[in-house]
Design an enzyme around this catalytic site. Structure first.
Site, PDB file in Angstrom:
ATOM      1  N   ARG A 258      77.656  57.618  -3.346  1.00 37.35           N
ATOM      2  CA  ARG A 258      77.362  58.685  -4.453  1.00 37.35           C
ATOM      3  C   ARG A 258      78.318  59.755  -4.498  1.00 37.35           C
ATOM      4  O   ARG A 258      79.071  60.106  -3.592  1.00 37.35           O
ATOM      5  CB  ARG A 258      76.126  59.589  -3.842  1.00 37.35           C
ATOM      6  CG  ARG A 258      75.074  58.709  -3.630  1.00 37.35           C
ATOM      7  CD  ARG A 258      73.669  59.728  -3.392  1.00 37.35           C
ATOM      8  NE  ARG A 258      72.643  58.879  -2.577  1.00 37.35           N
ATOM      9  CZ  ARG A 258      71.722  58.235  -2.963  1.00 37.35           C
ATOM     10  NH1 ARG A 258      71.839  58.224  -4.536  1.00 37.35           N
ATOM     11  NH2 ARG A 258      70.693  57.543  -2.606  1.00 37.35           N
TER      12      ARG A 258
ATOM     13  N   ARG B 146      70.414  54.266  -4.528  1.00 33.50           N
ATOM     14  CA  ARG B 146      69.097  54.521  -5.120  1.00 33.50           C
ATOM     15  C   ARG B 146      69.253  55.744  -6.143  1.00 33.50           C
ATOM     16  O   ARG B 146      69.566  56.846  -5.899  1.00 33.50           O
ATOM     17  CB  ARG B 146      67.794  54.920  -4.306  1.00 33.50           C
ATOM     18  CG  ARG B 146      66.727  55.166  -4.821  1.00 33.50           C
ATOM     19  CD  ARG B 146      65.519  55.060  -3.952  1.00 33.50           C
ATOM     20  NE  ARG B 146      65.306  53.739  -3.359  1.00 33.50           N
ATOM     21  CZ  ARG B 146      65.033  53.766  -2.041  1.00 33.50           C
ATOM     22  NH1 ARG B 146      65.287  54.570  -1.218  1.00 33.50           N
ATOM     23  NH2 ARG B 146      64.750  52.688  -1.264  1.00 33.50           N
TER      24      ARG B 146
ATOM     25  N   HIS C  58      77.456  51.601   2.918  1.00 31.15           N
ATOM     26  CA  HIS C  58      76.935  52.890   2.922  1.00 31.15           C
ATOM     27  C   HIS C  58      78.034  53.691   3.708  1.00 31.15           C
ATOM     28  O   HIS C  58      78.233  54.980   3.972  1.00 31.15           O
ATOM     29  CB  HIS C  58      75.731  53.068   3.867  1.00 31.15           C
ATOM     30  CG  HIS C  58      74.984  54.404   3.700  1.00 31.15           C
ATOM     31  ND1 HIS C  58      74.953  55.121   4.951  1.00 31.15           N
ATOM     32  CD2 HIS C  58      74.678  55.274   2.751  1.00 31.15           C
ATOM     33  CE1 HIS C  58      74.285  56.315   4.504  1.00 31.15           C
ATOM     34  NE2 HIS C  58      73.974  56.277   3.494  1.00 31.15           N
TER      35      HIS C  58
ATOM     36  N   TYR D 158      75.569  70.237   1.556  1.00 30.57           N
ATOM     37  CA  TYR D 158      75.371  69.312   2.870  1.00 30.57           C
ATOM     38  C   TYR D 158      76.440  69.540   3.913  1.00 30.57           C
ATOM     39  O   TYR D 158      77.273  69.991   3.626  1.00 30.57           O
ATOM     40  CB  TYR D 158      75.502  67.800   2.488  1.00 30.57           C
ATOM     41  CG  TYR D 158      74.156  67.130   1.405  1.00 30.57           C
ATOM     42  CD1 TYR D 158      73.629  68.092   0.717  1.00 30.57           C
ATOM     43  CD2 TYR D 158      74.122  65.904   1.354  1.00 30.57           C
ATOM     44  CE1 TYR D 158      72.679  67.437  -0.205  1.00 30.57           C
ATOM     45  CE2 TYR D 158      73.420  65.542   0.501  1.00 30.57           C
ATOM     46  CZ  TYR D 158      72.706  66.286  -0.263  1.00 30.57           C
ATOM     47  OH  TYR D 158      71.650  65.865  -1.231  1.00 30.57           O
TER      48      TYR D 158
ATOM     49  N   ARG E  77      66.675  65.761  11.343  1.00 30.45           N
ATOM     50  CA  ARG E  77      66.171  66.555  10.226  1.00 30.45           C
ATOM     51  C   ARG E  77      64.678  66.195   9.601  1.00 30.45           C
ATOM     52  O   ARG E  77      64.017  66.816   9.367  1.00 30.45           O
ATOM     53  CB  ARG E  77      67.419  66.871   9.367  1.00 30.45           C
ATOM     54  CG  ARG E  77      66.537  67.484   7.838  1.00 30.45           C
ATOM     55  CD  ARG E  77      67.822  67.844   6.856  1.00 30.45           C
ATOM     56  NE  ARG E  77      68.397  66.440   6.557  1.00 30.45           N
ATOM     57  CZ  ARG E  77      68.030  65.337   5.824  1.00 30.45           C
ATOM     58  NH1 ARG E  77      66.812  65.615   5.160  1.00 30.45           N
ATOM     59  NH2 ARG E  77      68.642  64.192   5.450  1.00 30.45           N
TER      60      ARG E  77
ATOM     61  N   HIS F 125      73.106  66.995   7.481  1.00 33.32           N
ATOM     62  CA  HIS F 125      73.498  65.645   7.193  1.00 33.32           C
ATOM     63  C   HIS F 125      74.572  65.157   7.907  1.00 33.32           C
ATOM     64  O   HIS F 125      74.735  63.916   7.878  1.00 33.32           O
ATOM     65  CB  HIS F 125      73.961  65.605   5.636  1.00 33.32           C
ATOM     66  CG  HIS F 125      74.013  64.266   5.100  1.00 33.32           C
ATOM     67  ND1 HIS F 125      75.061  63.452   4.900  1.00 33.32           N
ATOM     68  CD2 HIS F 125      72.940  63.598   4.496  1.00 33.32           C
ATOM     69  CE1 HIS F 125      74.960  62.311   4.206  1.00 33.32           C
ATOM     70  NE2 HIS F 125      73.595  62.322   3.978  1.00 33.32           N
TER      71      HIS F 125
END
Length: 707
Positions: free
Chosen positions: A396, A426, A456, A489, A585, A613
């Protein structure tokens, strides 16, 4: 608080009995229920007066956005399993049908609470700050005149009402679009007596409109587009009378079902599936609470839904579109104070970052540390004649990404640029298709990773020629190459020229872009090959240490933990006397505090200004005690994704991560503690209690001061 402290400082001694190694369904929390409890903790922030008022409104809207995605993906998946008779049971043993029933109860309660908070708490408090969302019945005469003009000029020309009759069947409405069902009386120009019609609200129009102010009225006043359409809906049915107008919204299955075994071109496959996402099967219907029962029944029938899928709202059905209000307000006193992240002098844009990184490793903790060194390193590589190649993964990156701009420029300058773009990130698929096209047009080599495994991992590698030899420089992160999110984040960034680390990253890129057997790694753990096995082995190391009478401790900080084998091994470690602190989290399937099984495990969830994160793992007795990772402790991360978990080799940086972890464990302001019953409780709500995030801001960001 004392119970938590005791667990963290003194673990129970290992039992003389044989350790329990098999665990029944009661030892696990339902994954989807845990996910919903996270959403609930986000909603609770809207009531927490320690947050500024507008930030509390943001939390309420984030909850709304989270709920949309929860229905589009998680509820949709469960419904598909039930529909096709392929029900998959989780480790807790709850069937998809039973899970859906439980979630329906939870979701209805939380949605009702959401609108109660909005109407009874936030809106009245916003009005005290001269921020008004004005209902139709409260419009003044001058406001009505302005709104009518706005409707005639901006709204009416765009809207296309749809009558419902044999020649106009019920339309296929776009996912999450705002629509109105209108009841009518009378006959039209053709003599037709249609009783109902649909009025779709154009997506091109803002959902929130700011009314003009003047010298006499300096209040910030807003009206919803839904209120304007409702007020003038009869305009679209000349000569007929609109007897009722009710807004509604349908949420659809939005998970892309890509057939990876049969496809020949993943980009073409994803592009084709994106066209279908807007019209997937319905999973939720939202209507205003004054909608008559017969209309609700009519809509439920059209969407093949039941009463359990119906959510009645006491306000707009699409609350997250209220996010636009923050761009129309100037109320800094109602928001978090601005801050300037720290920047090590040796990593500023005027320094030669290659020289700095060659001299030592650097570890940044965003957003407290600036994200600029990541951009500057890439920018210097693009402009450096000695740099031969750049390799990067992108998952992303956000719209108009500076990272992508620099990579495009590097390719145009003749650098060998290779980018692994994950097209299946996504809700970012369309953006990633577009940036992949940009990179290819500039001359970069773009590949889409490995079929069946999402890429990822967050990796950048630069090859530079120095004194006739090639030298590698790498950046590894726990978060995405997304400059905006790096302000929202928390994530670690590691810069290194360590030869072993660099060789490992090189080998992973070779696996992603080429073909061949698994390559050996020096110190990096990579999924789907070694990461899970290495984590289990490190847990085993702590078990053996505890059995031999040594101090043994594990600390995991991650977004979620769901992987059954890892959880089982943690249960065994707890029984052996290992102290285990989990800072999770979001989703946590592990059940802490069970006597004889997990009483040495504590679980806390930290919710605050920044989305936690970072993924960091600590093993007290390991050779490399501290690791950071792109992976959560979930099935998908450890089995179905390409991930990297890398050691923090510098003793100084390692100690810093340990100190960071201890600060989170000791937090008393933002921590929610999970008990053995699956319930979370906030440790304290003292008004003057400092959050761990604020402590880190004060420590690293000198300009962060409360106003």
């Amino acid at each position: 608080m004392s119970d938590k402290k005791q667990t963290q400082t003194e673990a129970s001694s290992p039992s003389e009995d044989k350790l329990i190694t098999e665990f029944d369904n009661n030892c696990f929390i339902n994954r989807e229920v845990s996910h919903m409890l996270f959403n609930a903790r986000v909603l609770e922030q809207s009531l927490d007066q320690r947050h500024p008022l507008l930030e509390r409104l943001k939390f309420l809207l984030i909850f709304s956005s989270n709920m949309d995605e929860f229905f589009e993906v998680r509820i949709a998946k469960l419904k598909r399993q039930v529909l096709f008779g392929r029900e998959i049971f989780g480790p807790d043993g709850l069937s998809p049908r039973a899970t859906l029933r439980k979630l329906s109860e939870m979701c209805h309660a939380y949605v009702q609470k959401q609108y109660q908070i909005l109407n009874d708490v936030l809106l009245p408090q916003l009005e005290k700050e001269d921020i008004y969302f004005i209902k139709r019945e409260d419009w003044t005469k001058p406001q009505k005149e302005w709104i009518k003009g706005y409707f005639e000029k901006e709204v009416a020309p765009i809207i296309s009402p749809i009558a419902l009759d044999p020649s106009h069947p019920f339309p296929k409405l776009v996912n999450k679009s705002l629509n109105f069902i209108v009841t009518l009386k009378g006959k039209d120009a053709f003599g037709r007596e249609s009783r109902m019609a649909i009025v779709p609200a154009p997506r091109s129009l803002p959902r929130l409109i700011k009314l003009p102010s003047d010298d006499e009225n300096t209040r910030d006043e807003f009206v919803f587009l839904s209120a304007i359409i409702h007020e003038y809906v009869s305009h679209f049915f000349h000569g007929m009378k609109a007897t009722g107008c009710y807004q509604f919204r349908v949420t659809r299955n939005s998970d892309l079902d890509v057939n990876e075994e049969e496809m020949e071109d993943i980009a073409a496959e994803v592009k084709g599936k994106l066209l279908n996402r807007r019209y997937g099967n319905a999973v939720r219907l939202e209507v205003v609470e004054n909608c008559p029962q017969h209309i609700k029944d009519f809509l439920l029938e059209k969407y093949e839904l039941t009463e359990k899928d119906l959510y009645e709202t006491n306000g707009p059905v699409n609350l997250q579109r209220m996010f636009s209000v923050f761009g129309m307000l100037e109320k800094p006193q109602l928001e978090y104070p601005e801050f300037s992240p720290e920047l090590p002098s040796s990593l500023d844009s005027t320094s030669n970052l290659f020289d700095s990184i060659k001299a030592q490793d650097y570890l940044l903790l965003h957003p407290y540390s600036s994200f600029n060194p990541v951009l500057d390193l890439l920018r210097q590589a693009a402009n450096d004649p000695n740099v031969m190649s750049i390799k990067q993964t992108l998952y992303r990156v956000g719209h108009d990404s500076e990272i992508v701009n620099i990579l495009v420029e590097a390719a145009r300058r003749g650098k060998e640029v290779t980018v692994v773009v994950e097209l299946r990130a996504r809700f970012d698929e369309q953006e990633n298709l577009w940036l992949a096209s940009r990179l290819q047009e500039a001359g970069a080599v773009v590949c889409y990773g490995v079929v069946g495994y999402k890429t990822h991992a967050k990796m950048m590698m630069i090859l530079r020629k120095e004194d006739g030899e090639y030298c590698r420089y790498i950046h590894l992160g726990t978060g995405n190459y997304h400059a905006r999110n790096a302000r929202l984040y928390t994530d670690y960034s590691l810069f290194s020229a360590d030869k072993n680390l660099c060789e490992d990253v090189h080998n992973i890129f070779q696996q992603l872009t080429g073909m061949g057997k698994t390559l050996p790694m020096n110190s990096v753990f990579n999924a789907p090959f070694t990461l899970k096995k290495k984590i289990l082995r490190l847990i085993d190391g702590e078990i053996e240490a505890a059995k031999s009478g040594k101090s043994a401790r594990i600390i995991f900080k991650a977004n979620s933990i769901t992987e059954k084998e890892v959880i089982k091994r943690l249960y065994i470690a707890s029984q052996a006397g290992v102290k285990i602190d989990l800072i999770i989290r979001g989703i946590c399937v592990l059940r802490p505090g069970m006597p004889g099984i997990s009483e040495n495990i504590t679980v806390q969830s930290i919710i605050g200004r920044f989305l936690e994160h970072t993924r960091a793992f600590y093993f007290e007795n390991a050779e490399n005690k501290v690791y950071a990772s792109s992976a959560d402790l979930m099935d998908r991360n450890l089995k179905n994704r390409v991930e990297v978990c890398f050691p923090i080799l510098s003793p100084k940086l390692r100690d810093r991560v340990i100190n960071d972890l201890m600060m989170f464990i000791e937090d008393e302001g933002q921590s929610w503690i999970l008990d053995q019953h699956g319930d979370y409780r906030l440790i304290t709500d003292k008004p003057n209690q400092k959050f761990v995030q604020q402590i880190l801001l004060d420590k690293h960001c000198e300009t962060a001061k409360a106003e």
